[in-house]
Design an enzyme around this catalytic site. Structure first.
Site, short mmCIF file in Angstrom:
data_model
loop_
_atom_site.label_atom_id
_atom_site.label_comp_id
_atom_site.label_asym_id
_atom_site.label_seq_id
_atom_site.Cartn_x
_atom_site.Cartn_y
_atom_site.Cartn_z
N HIS A 155 0.82 -1.21 0.00
CA HIS A 155 0.00 0.00 0.00
C HIS A 155 0.86 1.27 0.00
CE1 HIS A 155 -2.92 -3.00 1.66
NE2 HIS A 155 -3.66 -2.40 0.75
N ILE A 156 1.86 1.30 0.87
CA ILE A 156 2.64 2.53 1.03
C ILE A 156 3.78 2.61 0.00
CG2 ILE A 156 4.16 3.81 2.61
CD1 ILE A 156 2.43 2.52 4.93
N ASP A 175 10.44 -6.91 -3.85
CA ASP A 175 9.32 -7.34 -3.02
C ASP A 175 9.22 -8.85 -3.12
OD1 ASP A 175 6.62 -7.89 -2.00
OD2 ASP A 175 6.32 -5.72 -2.16
N ARG A 235 9.17 0.20 10.23
CA ARG A 235 9.29 -0.27 11.61
C ARG A 235 10.77 -0.24 12.02
NH1 ARG A 235 4.93 0.84 12.52
NH2 ARG A 235 3.15 -0.41 13.15
N ASP A 259 11.62 7.74 10.63
CA ASP A 259 10.38 8.05 11.34
C ASP A 259 10.12 7.03 12.43
OD1 ASP A 259 7.90 9.60 11.61
OD2 ASP A 259 6.91 7.76 10.95
N GLU A 264 12.09 3.31 20.02
CA GLU A 264 11.20 4.48 20.05
C GLU A 264 10.23 4.50 21.23
OE1 GLU A 264 9.35 3.78 16.11
OE2 GLU A 264 7.45 3.88 17.18
N HIS A 297 7.65 9.05 14.69
CA HIS A 297 6.60 8.15 14.20
C HIS A 297 5.34 8.95 13.83
CE1 HIS A 297 5.45 3.64 14.32
NE2 HIS A 297 4.71 4.26 13.42
P1 NAD Z 1 1.65 -3.76 2.95
O1 NAD Z 1 1.39 -5.06 3.62
O2 NAD Z 1 0.60 -3.15 2.12
O3 NAD Z 1 2.95 -3.92 2.03
C1 NAD Z 1 4.11 -4.53 2.47
C2 NAD Z 1 4.85 -5.07 1.26
O4 NAD Z 1 6.11 -5.58 1.72
C3 NAD Z 1 4.12 -6.25 0.57
O5 NAD Z 1 4.05 -6.00 -0.81
C4 NAD Z 1 4.97 -7.46 0.90
O6 NAD Z 1 4.97 -8.44 -0.11
C5 NAD Z 1 6.35 -6.82 1.05
N1 NAD Z 1 7.29 -7.60 1.84
C6 NAD Z 1 7.06 -8.29 2.98
N2 NAD Z 1 8.20 -8.83 3.44
C7 NAD Z 1 9.18 -8.46 2.57
C8 NAD Z 1 10.57 -8.69 2.51
N3 NAD Z 1 11.20 -9.42 3.42
N4 NAD Z 1 11.26 -8.16 1.48
C9 NAD Z 1 10.63 -7.43 0.52
N5 NAD Z 1 9.31 -7.18 0.53
C10 NAD Z 1 8.59 -7.67 1.54
O7 NAD Z 1 2.15 -2.77 4.12
P2 NAD Z 1 2.01 -1.18 4.12
O8 NAD Z 1 0.66 -0.80 4.57
O9 NAD Z 1 2.54 -0.63 2.86
O10 NAD Z 1 3.01 -0.85 5.35
C11 NAD Z 1 4.40 -0.91 5.19
C12 NAD Z 1 5.09 -0.61 6.50
O11 NAD Z 1 4.78 0.72 6.94
C13 NAD Z 1 4.72 -1.53 7.66
O12 NAD Z 1 5.89 -1.85 8.39
C14 NAD Z 1 3.83 -0.67 8.51
O13 NAD Z 1 3.83 -1.08 9.87
C15 NAD Z 1 4.50 0.68 8.33
N6 NAD Z 1 3.68 1.84 8.68
C16 NAD Z 1 4.29 2.91 9.24
C17 NAD Z 1 3.56 4.05 9.58
C18 NAD Z 1 4.20 5.27 10.18
O14 NAD Z 1 3.51 6.15 10.69
N7 NAD Z 1 5.52 5.40 10.12
C19 NAD Z 1 2.17 4.06 9.34
C20 NAD Z 1 1.59 2.95 8.73
C21 NAD Z 1 2.34 1.84 8.38
#
Ligand code: NAD
Length: 334
Positions: A155-156, A175, A235, A259, A264, A297
């Protein structure tokens, strides 16, 4: 029907009121406290609970929910690493989360970290504070033309990729399960190493799976281009912070935008009298550098995201209580 919410912040109260008004049949109550064995008592008499915290969800606290006959938990965020699913299974608890509350919030914040590092904003801020408005030698770099490596294109990461492309970067990605929506763009590399070796800017957006703790370690930093910029808004545990500090010390890494930090929980969301009062040694080793930007964060922290976190978590908790299928159930079988 009653839903109890933990860890409610001031900025969430307006959205809570809005949801409450639209659901006159549901009673809601809340505390600012997070969910612990001590505060679990507050939920007694409720039917469901909604929570969010960076601290682990303790087994003893979850057990109390079972004692009170509460079986429906909804978290208002995406990260589930604070749960031991075995605990949830042991106590018959069902869980929902909010996997997509605003990917743009985090993607835009990531972009701002990259831009602030490339344009040397921390150095200009310092000069400005000393009434020094001269340009030299604080010359910047552009995203346009750079190779940006994205680890994790869900997603991100996918939004970060699209923003970077729109700004003229060459985007490459790794990925374990490439995103079908991006596959026709030809950005994927077979290995993480290729992305580490070829990128000027590397940004990680994977979840923190146990196997991925310290995915970015000394070896990974060694493989990066000299002077690469590294961003982590995913994370803290994904990165070996001591290795990150060593890579900054040696000059291998040109800058870091963080971030999230491994430690943290001891620092973020707290108020200290001064930076010197923060006792965390890794934070201290990182904070006083011109080429490091730390944000507490806050990547997610926008009005859109906070609204969606409150509404989606409460809607799903209510659905579970009504015996309906929630939008975002968590599979806790593994
Ligand atoms: P998501 O599940 O939509 O996407 C994660 C992607 O990572 C997937 O496409 C998955 O296949 C891939 N992936 C998993 N393990 C992998 C690896 N070992 N190597 C390569 N690719 C791998 O997740 P998202 O919603 O995009 O969130 C991503 C991260 O952002 C998470 O760690 C989430 O906790 C973090 N996050 C941070 C904040 C913030 O405020 N800083 C807010 C929301 C989410």
């Amino acid at each position: 029907m009653k839903i109890y919410l933990y860890g409610i912040r001031e900025d969430e109260k307006g959205y809570l009121k809005e949801w409450d008004k639209a659901h006159p049949d549901v009673e809601i109550d809340y505390t600012h406290e997070i969910f612990t064995p001590e505060t679990a008592e507050l939920a007694e008499g409720s039917d469901g609970v909604v929570m969010v915290q960076t601290q682990p969800y303790q087994r003893a606290a979850l057990k109390k929910l079972q004692d009170f006959g509460i079986s429906k938990i909804s978290v208002r965020n995406v990260g589930l690493d604070g749960f031991n699913f075995q605990d949830l299974r042991d106590f018959g608890l069902s869980l929902t989360y909010v996997p997509v509350y605003s990917p743009n919030a985090i993607a835009e914040h990531t972009t701002s970290l990259i831009l602030r590092l490339l344009r040397r904003v921390p150095e200009f801020d310092k000069k400005f504070a000393n009434a020094d408005f001269r340009w030299f030698p604080t010359i910047g770099e552009e995203i346009n033309g750079k190779t940006v490596g994205i680890i994790g294109t869900g997603h991100i990461g996918s939004v970060v990729g699209r923003i970077m492309m729109a700004m003229g970067a060459k985007v490459i990605a790794y990925d374990i399960a490439p995103n079908p929506a991006l596959e026709n763009l030809g950005i994927y590399k077979e290995t993480l190493d290729e992305v580490l070796e070829q990128s000027d800017i590397i940004t990680i957006h994977t979840p923190l799976a146990k196997k991925d703790i310290h995915m970015i370690d000394k070896d990974a930093f060694d493989k990066m281009k000299d002077g690469a910029i590294f961003i982590n808004a995913a994370r803290g545990g994904l990165v070996d912070t001591d290795a990150l500090i060593a890579a900054l010390d040696s000059g291998k890494l040109g800058g870091a935008g963080l971030d999230v930090l491994e430690s943290e929980n001891d620092v973020f969301q707290k108020k200290f009298d001064s930076i010197a009062d923060v006792k965390d040694p890794q934070f201290q080793a990182l904070i006083n550098r011109d080429n490091v930007i730390i944000t507490p964060h806050t990547a997610f922290y926008t009005t859109t995201a906070v609204h969606n976190m409150i509404f989606d978590s409460l809607n799903d908790n209510l659905k579970m209580l009504q015996g309906k299928a929630p939008k975002y159930p968590v599979d806790i079988t593994e």
